[in-house]
Design a protein around this motif. Structure first.
Motif, mmCIF file in Angstrom:
data_model
loop_
_atom_site.group_PDB
_atom_site.id
_atom_site.type_symbol
_atom_site.label_atom_id
_atom_site.label_comp_id
_atom_site.label_asym_id
_atom_site.label_seq_id
_atom_site.Cartn_x
_atom_site.Cartn_y
_atom_site.Cartn_z
ATOM 1 N N LYS A 48 0.870 -1.183 0.222
ATOM 2 C CA LYS A 48 0.264 0.163 -0.083
ATOM 3 C C LYS A 48 1.188 1.412 0.266
ATOM 4 C CE LYS A 48 -5.044 0.996 1.467
ATOM 5 N NZ LYS A 48 -5.612 1.132 1.263
ATOM 6 N N LEU A 49 0.568 2.293 -1.010
ATOM 7 C CA LEU A 49 1.135 3.492 -1.217
ATOM 8 C C LEU A 49 -0.100 4.617 -0.688
ATOM 9 C CD1 LEU A 49 3.309 2.773 -3.938
ATOM 10 C CD2 LEU A 49 4.045 3.698 -1.890
ATOM 11 N N PRO A 50 0.848 5.871 0.143
ATOM 12 C CA PRO A 50 -0.574 6.552 0.618
ATOM 13 C C PRO A 50 -0.865 7.807 -0.877
ATOM 14 C CG PRO A 50 2.072 7.480 1.991
ATOM 15 C CD PRO A 50 1.793 6.010 0.532
ATOM 16 N N THR A 51 -0.175 7.603 -1.523
ATOM 17 C CA THR A 51 -0.031 8.394 -3.007
ATOM 18 C C THR A 51 -1.352 9.089 -3.157
ATOM 19 O OG1 THR A 51 1.325 6.825 -3.421
ATOM 20 C CG2 THR A 51 0.347 8.658 -5.113
ATOM 21 N N LEU A 52 -2.665 7.672 -3.103
ATOM 22 C CA LEU A 52 -3.948 8.810 -4.478
ATOM 23 C C LEU A 52 -5.024 9.156 -2.497
ATOM 24 C CD1 LEU A 52 -4.530 6.984 -7.320
ATOM 25 C CD2 LEU A 52 -3.160 8.998 -6.847
ATOM 26 N N ARG A 53 -4.611 9.465 -1.281
ATOM 27 C CA ARG A 53 -5.004 9.691 -0.226
ATOM 28 C C ARG A 53 -6.061 10.662 -1.050
ATOM 29 N NH1 ARG A 53 -2.227 10.485 4.388
ATOM 30 N NH2 ARG A 53 -2.038 12.527 4.160
ATOM 31 N N LEU A 67 -2.542 5.576 -12.823
ATOM 32 C CA LEU A 67 -3.855 6.548 -11.888
ATOM 33 C C LEU A 67 -2.677 7.447 -11.012
ATOM 34 C CD1 LEU A 67 -5.230 3.674 -10.282
ATOM 35 C CD2 LEU A 67 -5.758 5.430 -11.438
ATOM 36 N N TYR A 68 -1.045 7.063 -11.030
ATOM 37 C CA TYR A 68 -0.383 7.627 -10.445
ATOM 38 C C TYR A 68 0.563 9.078 -11.577
ATOM 39 C CZ TYR A 68 4.454 9.715 -8.928
ATOM 40 O OH TYR A 68 5.137 10.836 -8.787
ATOM 41 N N LEU A 69 0.280 8.652 -12.613
ATOM 42 C CA LEU A 69 0.788 9.511 -13.984
ATOM 43 C C LEU A 69 -0.186 10.670 -13.903
ATOM 44 C CD1 LEU A 69 3.567 7.364 -15.809
ATOM 45 C CD2 LEU A 69 3.938 9.025 -14.317
ATOM 46 N N LEU A 70 -1.940 9.987 -13.276
ATOM 47 C CA LEU A 70 -2.812 11.128 -14.378
ATOM 48 C C LEU A 70 -3.414 12.019 -12.937
ATOM 49 C CD1 LEU A 70 -5.319 8.827 -16.579
ATOM 50 C CD2 LEU A 70 -3.237 10.931 -17.378
ATOM 51 N N LEU A 71 -3.339 11.338 -11.695
ATOM 52 C CA LEU A 71 -3.906 12.102 -10.447
ATOM 53 C C LEU A 71 -2.621 11.953 -9.884
ATOM 54 C CD1 LEU A 71 -6.498 9.575 -10.047
ATOM 55 C CD2 LEU A 71 -6.538 11.534 -11.265
ATOM 56 N N GLY A 72 -1.274 11.151 -9.643
ATOM 57 C CA GLY A 72 -0.903 11.922 -8.886
ATOM 58 C C GLY A 72 -0.458 13.076 -8.301
ATOM 59 N N GLY A 73 -0.199 14.159 -9.432
ATOM 60 C CA GLY A 73 0.496 15.541 -8.932
ATOM 61 C C GLY A 73 -0.973 17.125 -9.330
ATOM 62 N N ARG A 118 -4.845 0.410 -3.889
ATOM 63 C CA ARG A 118 -2.543 -0.245 -3.626
ATOM 64 C C ARG A 118 -2.467 1.290 -3.065
ATOM 65 N NH1 ARG A 118 0.376 -5.127 -5.989
ATOM 66 N NH2 ARG A 118 -1.250 -6.463 -5.027
ATOM 67 N N LEU A 119 -2.802 2.324 -3.471
ATOM 68 C CA LEU A 119 -2.845 3.933 -3.698
ATOM 69 C C LEU A 119 -3.807 4.726 -3.209
ATOM 70 C CD1 LEU A 119 -2.079 4.493 -7.889
ATOM 71 C CD2 LEU A 119 -0.170 4.353 -5.715
ATOM 72 N N SER A 120 -4.464 3.900 -2.345
ATOM 73 C CA SER A 120 -4.894 4.317 -1.515
ATOM 74 C C SER A 120 -6.284 5.400 -1.848
ATOM 75 C CB SER A 120 -4.187 4.989 -0.272
ATOM 76 O OG SER A 120 -2.997 4.529 0.419
ATOM 77 N N ALA A 121 -6.776 5.254 -2.998
ATOM 78 C CA ALA A 121 -7.596 6.424 -3.531
ATOM 79 C C ALA A 121 -9.390 5.446 -2.551
ATOM 80 C CB ALA A 121 -7.804 5.926 -4.844
ATOM 81 N N ASP A 122 -10.096 6.528 -2.659
ATOM 82 C CA ASP A 122 -11.227 5.313 -1.908
ATOM 83 C C ASP A 122 -11.773 5.922 -3.595
ATOM 84 O OD1 ASP A 122 -10.876 6.888 0.296
ATOM 85 O OD2 ASP A 122 -11.781 8.758 -0.067
#
Lengths: 332, 190
Positions: A36-41, A306-312, A66-70
């Motif tokens: 699990k990563l907190p990236t998309l909390r 998901l990280y590259l589209l939503l992470g920042g 795994r990216l902590s999104a809801d």
């Protein structure tokens, strides 16, 4: 600015390699005890599935969690869509709930594009398969699997698939997987050959950036990877080939045919496999067959997207590439 | 945010960097009473090179191999939503893991402390070390969190209008620490 992932054809070489490299790091998370990563909390992602697909949905769901999104799962069956609600109304409902991304699977080609460009919704849209059009994350996970097997896990970082010869066999006409793969593999520098009966090739295939052949046996010895497609009986509304036996004899992959492939060549299948028709059990269970790996890689690829589209605060894909330079001391 | 080459002046040169790393290595051995269970984790990019150099020095001193790895903290940062997502760097945890070990985090510059906070979060997901310590080449002050380093190469009192840039041979072709004035883009606000 690219905020969505609608088609594999929208990705530049640099985008695609960035996604593959990011997925390689995401794959390491899967080896940890805590995956699990907190990236998309605090970010909300809706899986909007108008068409059944357990495999793709759980793959996206695993990646999102795994990216902590809801995560909100929405299936058309039993929802207001079956009562006649339009895509627009559904989109506006999601918009009102403040979702950050929509992963959409729809039987109509172009539905994700419509959702992304109509102004109904502000969220990032990720195409999880639309009709016979595109399935970009599938193409990415296939390319990722090929790069790992044919170039190498660590040696592959930063590399594309230049010079690799990929053969895609079967029902190209109904396959968004084939279409997406041809687009992406061409971008990554691979040489793609489609092998199918003439009746299962779409009109205009000669304009695609690939070669076409009707003869599997002559193509096999010069292939680094052979991707078998599922014969999509559910999409077939006419007789495209005489009998299943005839299809299997000419376009099925069995042990004998596999032996004609080069030693290092791999067999791929997007799943679900119809054993005995497009692929024999012998081939499906051999260690050259990457079907199970492709499933695991699917989660890593979807985490990367998901990280590259939503992470920042803005997407890193199809954007002046994020600084590859190390962190500045100003951030320490 | 870049340092103007003309007014950046070196505060540490190659031999100084080698010397402070030797000193830190000795301090680690002293505090850890032999560095038996020490694992060094560098924070990319330059922290990883420093961790490898420290590991080599620890090996010279203790005549034992010291596990060294890297810990990318990008996905644990608290300012992710303020910038476009950046390419991820490599996280490499030594084979025996970090459970029950003394983990020494290694970075080039300690500034706000937010990177180290993120690193502590990342460590949490990877295992449970016996203790965590921090070694940095330069501490420039201006902490925003209650974090301090256990081993400091050089304390460098700076103003917020200054920049500290660490260059290491592995990445930049030479070893030096440069102190310069922050370049302000025309019209930029502070």
């Amino acid at each position: 600015m690219q905020r969505h992932l609608i088609s594999a054809a929208d990705l530049t070489r640099d985008d695609a390699v960035l996604i593959l490299d990011t997925a390689e790091e995401m794959a390491r998370v899967a080896d940890r005890p805590i995956k699990k990563l907190p990236t998309l909390r605090g970010r909300t992602v809706v899986n909007l599935f108008f068409e059944d697909s357990t495999r793709t949905r759980i793959s996206f769901e695993a990646a999102e969690k795994r990216l902590s999104a809801d995560v909100i799962n929405f299936t058309a069956k039993g929802s207001s869509v079956s009562k006649g609600e339009s895509l627009k109304d559904t989109a506006q409902t999601l918009e009102a709930m403040g979702v950050d991304a929509v992963v959409i699977r729809h039987s109509a080609s172009g539905a994700p594009y419509r959702l992304a460009t109509s102004g109904w919704i502000d969220a990032a849209v990720i195409n999880a398969g639309d009709g016979t059009h595109q399935h970009p994350t599938q193409a990415l996970l296939d390319a990722f699997t090929m790069r790992r097997r044919l170039v190498g896990r660590d040696a592959g970082l930063g590399q594309d698939l230049a010079g690799k010869r990929i053969t895609i066999v079967g029902d190209v006409l109904h396959s968004r997987v084939a279409r997406s793969n041809v687009d992406l593999l061409h971008t990554l520098g691979a040489e793609v050959t489609l092998v199918a009966p003439p009746t299962l090739l779409p009109v205009g295939v000669e304009t695609w950036p690939c070669a076409v052949s009707y003869d599997l046996d002559s193509t096999l010895p010069k292939s680094d990877a052979v991707m078998m497609l599922r014969v999509q009986r559910e999409r077939m509304n006419a007789a495209f080939f005489p009998t299943e036996r005839e299809y299997s004899r000419r376009y099925g992959l069995d042990g004998e045919r596999m032996a004609r492939m080069p030693e290092h060549a791999i067999v791929m299948h997007p799943g679900p496999m119809v054993r005995g028709m497009e692929i024999t059990a012998e081939v499906a269970d051999s260690d050259r067959c990457t079907v199970v790996e492709q499933v695991a890689n699917g989660v890593s690829i979807r985490m990367a997207v998901l990280y590259l589209l939503l992470g920042g605060n803005e997407p890193a894909v199809a954007h002046p590439s994020p600084s590859s330079e190390s962190r500045t001391t100003e951030e320490k | 945010m870049d340092t103007q080459a003309s007014d950046a002046r070196p505060v540490l040169e190659g031999p100084d960097i080698a010397r402070v790393l030797t000193r830190i290595a000795h301090e680690i051995v002293e505090r850890a009473k032999g560095a038996d269970d020490v694992v060094l984790l560098g924070i990319p990019t330059r922290g990883v090179f420093l961790a490898r150099r420290l590991a080599a020095k620890l090996e010279q001193i203790t005549e034992r191999k010291v596990p060294v790895g890297s810990l990318d903290i990008t996905m644990y940062r608290d300012d992710l939503r303020m910038h476009p997502p950046r390419a991820l760097a490599r996280t490499e945890i030594p084979g025996d893991g970090i459970d029950g070990r003394l983990v020494v985090l290694v970075d080039d510059v300690l500034f706000s402390g937010r990177t180290i906070r993120a690193a502590l979060d990342a460590l949490n997901d990877i295992g449970r070390p016996r203790a965590v310590q921090l070694a940095v080449l330069v501490d420039r002050g201006h902490r925003e969190l209650p974090i301090r380093a256990d081993y400091v190469g050089k304390n460098l009192p700076t103003s917020l209008r200054e920049t500290v840039k660490v260059q290491l041979a592995e990445e930049d072709g030479r070893d030096t620490v440069l102190l310069g004035a922050k370049r302000t883009a025309p019209g930029a606000q502070h």
